[in-house]
Write an enzyme that holds these catalytic residues in place. Structure first.
Site, PDB file in Angstrom:
ATOM      1  N   HIS B 354     -72.443 -46.341 -17.731  1.00 46.29           N
ATOM      2  CA  HIS B 354     -72.199 -44.800 -16.051  1.00 46.29           C
ATOM      3  C   HIS B 354     -73.067 -43.527 -16.275  1.00 46.29           C
ATOM      4  O   HIS B 354     -72.237 -42.839 -16.039  1.00 46.29           O
ATOM      5  CB  HIS B 354     -70.797 -45.096 -16.200  1.00 46.29           C
ATOM      6  CG  HIS B 354     -69.730 -45.215 -16.948  1.00 46.29           C
ATOM      7  ND1 HIS B 354     -68.845 -46.614 -17.225  1.00 46.29           N
ATOM      8  CD2 HIS B 354     -69.243 -44.420 -18.034  1.00 46.29           C
ATOM      9  CE1 HIS B 354     -68.156 -45.653 -18.072  1.00 46.29           C
ATOM     10  NE2 HIS B 354     -68.482 -44.575 -19.046  1.00 46.29           N
ATOM     11  N   GLY B 404     -59.982 -47.589 -16.749  1.00 50.75           N
ATOM     12  CA  GLY B 404     -58.894 -47.536 -16.286  1.00 50.75           C
ATOM     13  C   GLY B 404     -58.316 -46.344 -17.011  1.00 50.75           C
ATOM     14  O   GLY B 404     -59.308 -45.975 -18.166  1.00 50.75           O
ATOM     15  N   HIS B 429     -67.149 -45.381 -11.485  1.00 46.67           N
ATOM     16  CA  HIS B 429     -67.045 -45.375 -13.173  1.00 46.67           C
ATOM     17  C   HIS B 429     -65.541 -45.782 -13.503  1.00 46.67           C
ATOM     18  O   HIS B 429     -65.238 -46.291 -15.077  1.00 46.67           O
ATOM     19  CB  HIS B 429     -67.551 -44.616 -13.578  1.00 46.67           C
ATOM     20  CG  HIS B 429     -67.668 -43.206 -14.313  1.00 46.67           C
ATOM     21  ND1 HIS B 429     -66.652 -42.192 -13.026  1.00 46.67           N
ATOM     22  CD2 HIS B 429     -66.732 -43.279 -14.957  1.00 46.67           C
ATOM     23  CE1 HIS B 429     -66.301 -41.300 -13.887  1.00 46.67           C
ATOM     24  NE2 HIS B 429     -66.243 -41.701 -14.830  1.00 46.67           N
TER      25      HIS B 429
END
Lengths: 133, 506
Positions: B354, B404, B429
């Site tokens: 990412h 997360g 992301h």
């Protein structure tokens, strides 16, 4: 994520030294560090911002690579800020970083120029630097 | 920054629908294209509040608000389509984090910008599955967490335990996961389930400074600190049963391992070195940007090409890094359950990046174009039938792994056709930092954060416990909001939700 270092002193040289200490203070508890070794680093710059940036970068490099030194104290022995090419020579007192002896603090990933401020007045010598953590 | 009153700034922003806003040209000077950002009502409030705060008199220094950064990127030469803000967007260096920008490679003015990749080049996420279930792991959860923590070097000052010398590093930088395969750290099929098959072919270690190599060598195989982690997770919800089964996920309760890490000090040094080079080149090539932090170079200039080759080497470093940790994870599990990683079916579901820039082909105004797509805090999300995604996922679309924040859930999404058209195949992301107002609300002690995690059944091992406050969920946006917004916007589709049961952090 970023963090702002704020350092000051009776001179700009001292403010720079304190800034270096602030950075090391992020990485571990400086109380746990003993002085076993001294290493000398050098940094140059075209202006004060560049000089501060490279100075902190050299200190970070001293920690990140062999000999992985965590500094308890830094002493700038040459602080040459007159002229086109500015130069710092600094003695760094500390020891090799050892997990177990030294608590693991925050990792400093990089020095940045973001919002960098160097104040060098008659009665005020301060620096602000944002580091990437 | 153009300093208008907040009400005047709002004239340039237009809400298109419940999850999308438009940034009109003129919001910042010299915009070549429009900006767009995806938010739901909660995230919208945060974006606008950030702008309102910045419009107050006396505010200066630090980072610009996300909307302004999106607009500044839209002013870069050669940009096509729109400057896209994903729902997890927050202020960063030059580019916001959660910003995608693509540049026409056939336009000689087009630029490449290290700020559009990020300092942590190829920071990404890898997800491993197992055939274990929560009930198998619960009785030994503490030992397993400890074992992972003992196997994987974490935190400041940690060094890699996989033996490497300078020559190994050179080879690893050039070969990426092919090096890991040769050395026996990964399974051949791991490469298949990795973007770029774990190796960017244009990597050139000779374009990387000695300093970066020196910083990188001792850190290869380490997790890092800050928001990086390894988590033992359990499948909590399956939204798309068919897509999940293609990933080897059949039932709730199935145990997975998620690794979130990047290229460590190596990537940072490569980015820093490039920014210094490019600042000089900008004067020479008369490139003008709205922000000094948007240092860039013409894609086809020496500086531009050198950066892309060094960036690719850093990307390879990160894949080798995640592969080394995959190896260590498999070892830890195998020891704990007294079996082999094979028998535990510990396959890589996928590995995404990412923070990266890629050359990709996309349709622009009905015509295929070769673009340099910068994704900073944004994940590639290619749709079904795209030639660059593995055979196993041709029908489902590319898996997208969304980590997360500590103690909160993670998601697996799949790429969509709509995303391919609207955002050049890009999505969010993660959770993204919230405003610093959250910091002032944070009067919690680190012990409270740790206790709270333990109370919801999460075993935690942290190298620097006192710093867990910085990673507490209160400091971040809600990852569910972010993922739901992407789903509602149709730019990626929810497949699986995962919940952590053990967290290993630096």
């Amino acid at each position: 994520m970023c963090s702002k270092l704020h350092a000051w002193g009776d001179s700009l040289k001292e403010a720079f030294e304190q800034c270096g200490m602030a950075m090391f203070g992020y990485m571990t508890e400086l109380d746990s560090v003993e002085i076993e070794d001294v290493h000398e680093i050098e940094a140059t710059g075209d202006d004060l911002e560049g000089l501060l940036y490279h100075f902190l970068d050299e200190l970070l490099f001293l920690f990140s690579c062999e000999p992985n030194i965590i500094c308890k104290k830094v002493e700038i022995v040459t602080f040459d800020v007159d002229g086109a090419e500015m130069k710092i020579k600094c003695k760094c007192y500390g020891e090799e970083f050892l997990i177990g002896k030294h608590p693991q603090g925050t990792e400093v990933k990089a020095i940045t120029y973001s919002a960098m401020q160097i104040i060098d007045d008659a009665d005020k010598h301060e620096v602000y630097v944002i580091i990437d953590i | 920054m153009v300093v208008r009153k907040y009400e005047d700034e709002l004239q340039y922003l237009e809400k298109i629908n419940s999850h999308c806003w438009r940034i009109k040209k003129g919001f910042q000077p010299n915009m070549n294209v429009e900006g767009v950002f995806y938010v739901n009502s909660t995230l919208e409030k945060l974006m606008l509040e950030e702008l309102r705060n910045a419009c107050r008199p006396g505010m200066a220094g630090g980072f610009l608000p996300g909307v302004k950064q999106i607009a500044n990127v839209a002013a870069l030469p050669g940009i096509v389509g729109r400057s896209v803000g994903l729902p997890d967007i927050h202020s960063g260096y030059g580019f916001a984090i959660g910003n995608m920008a693509a540049f026409d490679m056939d336009n000689p003015d087009s630029v490449v910008s290290p700020g559009g990749v990020g300092f942590d080049i190829n920071c990404g996420v890898r997800l491993l599955r197992t055939n274990l279930f929560e009930k198998d792991v619960q009785p030994v959860k503490e030992q397993l967490a400890q074992s992972l923590f003992d196997h994987i070097p974490v935190g400041v000052g940690s060094k890699g335990i996989i033996p490497m010398n300078a020559k190994d590093l050179e080879e690893a930088l050039e070969m990426g996961m092919d090096w890991s395969l040769r050395e026996g750290y990964v399974w051949a099929e791991d490469k298949e389930h990795c973007e770029e098959y774990g190796r960017m072919l244009n990597a050139d270690p000779s374009k990387v400074s000695m300093r970066a190599k020196k910083r990188g060598l001792p850190q290869l195989g380490t997790l890092g600190a800050g928001n990086h982690y390894a988590e033992i997770q359990v499948v909590d919800e399956i939204y798309d049963k068919w897509a999940a089964s293609k990933m080897g996920i059949e039932e709730k309760g199935q145990v997975c391992v998620m690794i979130h890490s990047g290229s460590r000090g190596f990537g940072h040094q490569v980015a820093t070195d490039a920014l210094v080079q490019m600042e000089k080149a900008m004067k020479r090539d008369t490139i003008v940007t709205n922000d000094r932090q948007l240092a860039c170079a013409r894609i086809h200039s020496t500086e531009g090409q050198d950066y892309l080759k060094a960036m690719a080497a850093a990307a390879n470093f990160a894949w080798v890094n995640r592969s080394s940790m995959t190896f260590l994870t498999r070892q830890a599990f195998a020891k704990q359950f007294n079996t082999s990683p094979d028998d535990l079916d510990m396959h890589v579901i996928y590995d995404v990046s990412h923070n990266i820039a890629k050359e990709e082909e996309h349709i622009v105004d009905g015509k295929p174009k070769r673009l340099l797509v910068h994704r900073k805090g944004s994940t590639r999300a290619f749709p079904p039938h795209h030639p660059l995604i593995p055979v196993d996922y041709q029908l489902t679309g590319q898996p997208v792994l969304i980590g997360g924040t500590m103690g909160t859930c993670s998601y697996v999404l799949t790429g969509t056709e709509k995303g391919m058209l609207e955002t050049f195949g890009s999505t969010c992301h993660g959770a993204g930092r919230a405003l610093s107002r959250a910091k002032s609300r944070r009067n919690i002690e680190y012990t409270d954060v740790l206790k709270k995690l333990e109370s919801i059944g999460i075993s935690i091992r942290v190298a620097s416990p006192k710093l867990v406050m910085e990673e507490a969920p209160e400091s971040y946006k809600n990852v569910t909001d972010v993922v739901d917004t992407c789903h509602a916007a149709g730019i990626s589709k929810k497949a699986i939700k995962l919940r952590p049961i053990a967290v290993i952090k630096g």
